[in-house]
Design a protein around this motif. Structure first.
Motif, short mmCIF file in Angstrom:
data_model
loop_
_atom_site.label_atom_id
_atom_site.label_comp_id
_atom_site.label_asym_id
_atom_site.label_seq_id
_atom_site.Cartn_x
_atom_site.Cartn_y
_atom_site.Cartn_z
N ALA A 2 0.91 -1.22 -0.05
CA ALA A 2 0.05 0.19 0.10
C ALA A 2 0.68 1.28 -0.10
O ALA A 2 1.96 1.30 0.63
CB ALA A 2 -0.96 -0.08 1.42
N ALA A 3 0.47 2.41 -0.73
CA ALA A 3 1.02 3.40 -0.74
C ALA A 3 0.96 4.29 0.57
O ALA A 3 0.06 4.10 1.30
CB ALA A 3 0.60 4.44 -1.85
N PRO A 4 2.25 5.19 0.95
CA PRO A 4 2.15 5.82 2.11
C PRO A 4 0.76 6.90 2.21
O PRO A 4 0.46 6.68 3.42
CB PRO A 4 3.33 6.65 2.10
N GLY A 5 0.43 7.49 1.23
CA GLY A 5 -0.61 8.17 1.42
C GLY A 5 -2.18 7.12 1.43
O GLY A 5 -2.96 7.78 2.22
N GLU A 6 -2.11 5.99 1.03
CA GLU A 6 -3.43 5.11 1.35
C GLU A 6 -3.26 4.84 2.62
O GLU A 6 -4.12 4.81 3.79
CB GLU A 6 -3.29 3.94 0.40
N LEU A 7 -1.89 4.46 3.40
CA LEU A 7 -1.94 4.18 4.73
C LEU A 7 -2.10 5.28 5.70
O LEU A 7 -2.43 4.82 7.09
CB LEU A 7 -0.48 3.75 4.91
N ALA A 8 -2.37 6.37 5.30
CA ALA A 8 -2.58 7.60 6.39
C ALA A 8 -4.01 7.51 6.77
O ALA A 8 -4.16 7.83 8.06
CB ALA A 8 -2.37 8.99 5.32
N GLY A 9 -4.71 6.93 5.94
CA GLY A 9 -6.36 6.82 6.48
C GLY A 9 -6.35 5.78 7.43
O GLY A 9 -7.11 5.77 8.62
N LEU A 10 -5.44 4.56 7.39
CA LEU A 10 -5.31 3.54 8.33
C LEU A 10 -4.74 3.96 9.52
O LEU A 10 -5.19 3.60 10.71
CB LEU A 10 -4.73 2.41 7.66
N LEU A 11 -3.77 4.78 9.23
CA LEU A 11 -3.00 5.43 10.48
C LEU A 11 -3.70 6.19 11.38
O LEU A 11 -3.69 6.41 12.49
CB LEU A 11 -1.83 6.16 10.21
N VAL A 187 11.73 20.54 5.22
CA VAL A 187 10.68 20.45 4.37
C VAL A 187 9.69 19.76 5.49
O VAL A 187 10.01 18.67 6.05
CB VAL A 187 10.86 19.52 3.13
N GLY A 188 8.54 20.48 5.87
CA GLY A 188 7.64 20.00 6.66
C GLY A 188 6.16 19.83 6.00
O GLY A 188 5.72 20.67 5.41
N ALA A 189 5.48 18.59 6.22
CA ALA A 189 4.24 18.35 5.52
C ALA A 189 3.76 17.12 6.08
O ALA A 189 4.55 16.40 6.92
CB ALA A 189 4.48 18.18 4.03
N GLY A 190 2.51 17.01 6.03
CA GLY A 190 1.76 15.87 6.45
C GLY A 190 2.27 14.48 6.07
O GLY A 190 2.72 14.39 5.00
N THR A 191 1.74 13.66 6.66
CA THR A 191 1.89 12.01 6.29
C THR A 191 1.26 11.97 5.12
O THR A 191 0.20 12.13 4.65
CB THR A 191 1.43 11.13 7.26
N GLY A 192 1.84 11.39 3.93
CA GLY A 192 1.44 10.91 2.56
C GLY A 192 1.53 12.08 1.79
O GLY A 192 0.68 12.02 0.59
N GLY A 194 3.94 14.03 0.50
CA GLY A 194 4.84 13.87 -0.73
C GLY A 194 6.24 14.57 -0.33
O GLY A 194 7.12 15.07 -1.11
N LYS A 195 6.71 14.50 0.96
CA LYS A 195 7.77 15.09 1.55
C LYS A 195 9.17 14.25 0.67
O LYS A 195 10.12 14.59 0.43
CB LYS A 195 8.15 14.91 3.00
N THR A 196 8.97 13.17 0.56
CA THR A 196 9.89 11.97 -0.14
C THR A 196 10.39 12.48 -1.28
O THR A 196 11.52 12.84 -1.88
CB THR A 196 9.63 10.71 -0.34
N LEU A 197 9.28 12.93 -2.26
CA LEU A 197 9.44 13.31 -3.94
C LEU A 197 10.09 14.73 -3.60
O LEU A 197 11.23 15.12 -4.18
CB LEU A 197 8.10 13.53 -4.32
N ALA A 198 9.81 15.59 -2.60
CA ALA A 198 10.57 16.86 -2.36
C ALA A 198 11.83 16.72 -2.03
O ALA A 198 12.50 17.75 -2.40
CB ALA A 198 9.71 17.80 -1.16
N PHE A 199 12.40 15.79 -1.54
CA PHE A 199 13.74 15.38 -1.22
C PHE A 199 14.38 14.69 -2.36
O PHE A 199 15.51 15.26 -2.83
CB PHE A 199 13.86 14.24 -0.05
N TYR A 200 13.70 13.96 -3.52
CA TYR A 200 14.39 13.07 -4.32
C TYR A 200 14.51 14.13 -5.67
O TYR A 200 15.48 14.19 -6.38
CB TYR A 200 13.60 12.24 -4.92
#
Length: 202
Positions: A2-11, A187-192, A194-200
């Motif tokens: 599951a993608a991190p964005g999808e897991l945020a709802g489960l979290l 870089v600060g933003a919520g779970t899922g 896109g911080k990882t992309l902002a890094f890459y």
């Protein structure tokens, strides 16, 4: 997986179980196996997913959203608050610079108290054109442009839409890198979101 964005709802659902305890400063609570299994099963039913419960739990652990602790699990916020509340301050005496190994257990806590509340996560709009950003920050025909194009092209060939913070982070990091000075950006933003992309990207 599951993608991190999808897991945020489960979290969110797992954190909701911990919330009443954490808001009263009770940090030692753990989620047992049946608690987590039940929440994941309900989430899978609600989302129509056919993934296996144990695979989803592994995904949560791999993403750092859920931690296996003695007696069960804690979400990352539950574990963070447990660690913060159990920090100890220990000042060795001059006549006893080392102190017995267990001495820290009786030392006063570093954090006297805290307030905790959880609010719904907000996700930024993705309304920036990755192509426009690419043209601003890379040279035509450069390896950087090829890499940027690859990173922002979706599997179906469409170009990715970026959030404003991803665009700003990319421009800021590249601009600072070109100065040749040792520098950094946070870089600060919520779970899922896109911080990882902002890094890459940069």
């Amino acid at each position: 997986m599951a993608a991190p964005g999808e897991l945020a709802g489960l979290l969110d659902r797992l954190e909701a179980i911990e919330d009443p305890f954490l808001s009263w400063g009770v940090v030692g609570t753990v989620l047992n196996d049946s608690d987590v299994d039940e929440v994941v099963e309900t989430w899978l039913d609600d989302t129509g997913s056919i993934e296996d419960v144990l695979d989803v739990i592994d995904d949560l652990i791999e993403a750092g959203l859920l931690l296996r602790v003695e007696g069960g699990y804690r979400t990352r916020i539950g574990e963070l608050l447990w660690e913060v509340a159990n920090l100890r301050q220990l000042f060795p005496r001059r006549d006893d610079p080392e102190g017995p190994p267990s001495k820290w257990r009786n030392a006063p806590t570093l954090v006297d108290g805290f307030r905790y509340t959880r609010r719904p996560r907000e996700y930024p709009r993705r309304d920036s054109d990755a192509r426009e950003l690419m043209e601003r920050v890379t040279e035509p025909g450069s390896v950087a442009r090829d890499v940027f194009r690859t990173l922002t092209t979706l599997p179906d060939g469409a170009r990715m839409r970026l959030a404003g913070f991803q665009e700003r982070a990319t421009e800021t990091v590249l601009m600072r890198a070109r100065t040749g000075r040792s520098d950094g950006a946070i870089v600060g933003a919520g779970t899922g979101s896109g911080k990882t992309l902002a890094f890459y990207l940069p």
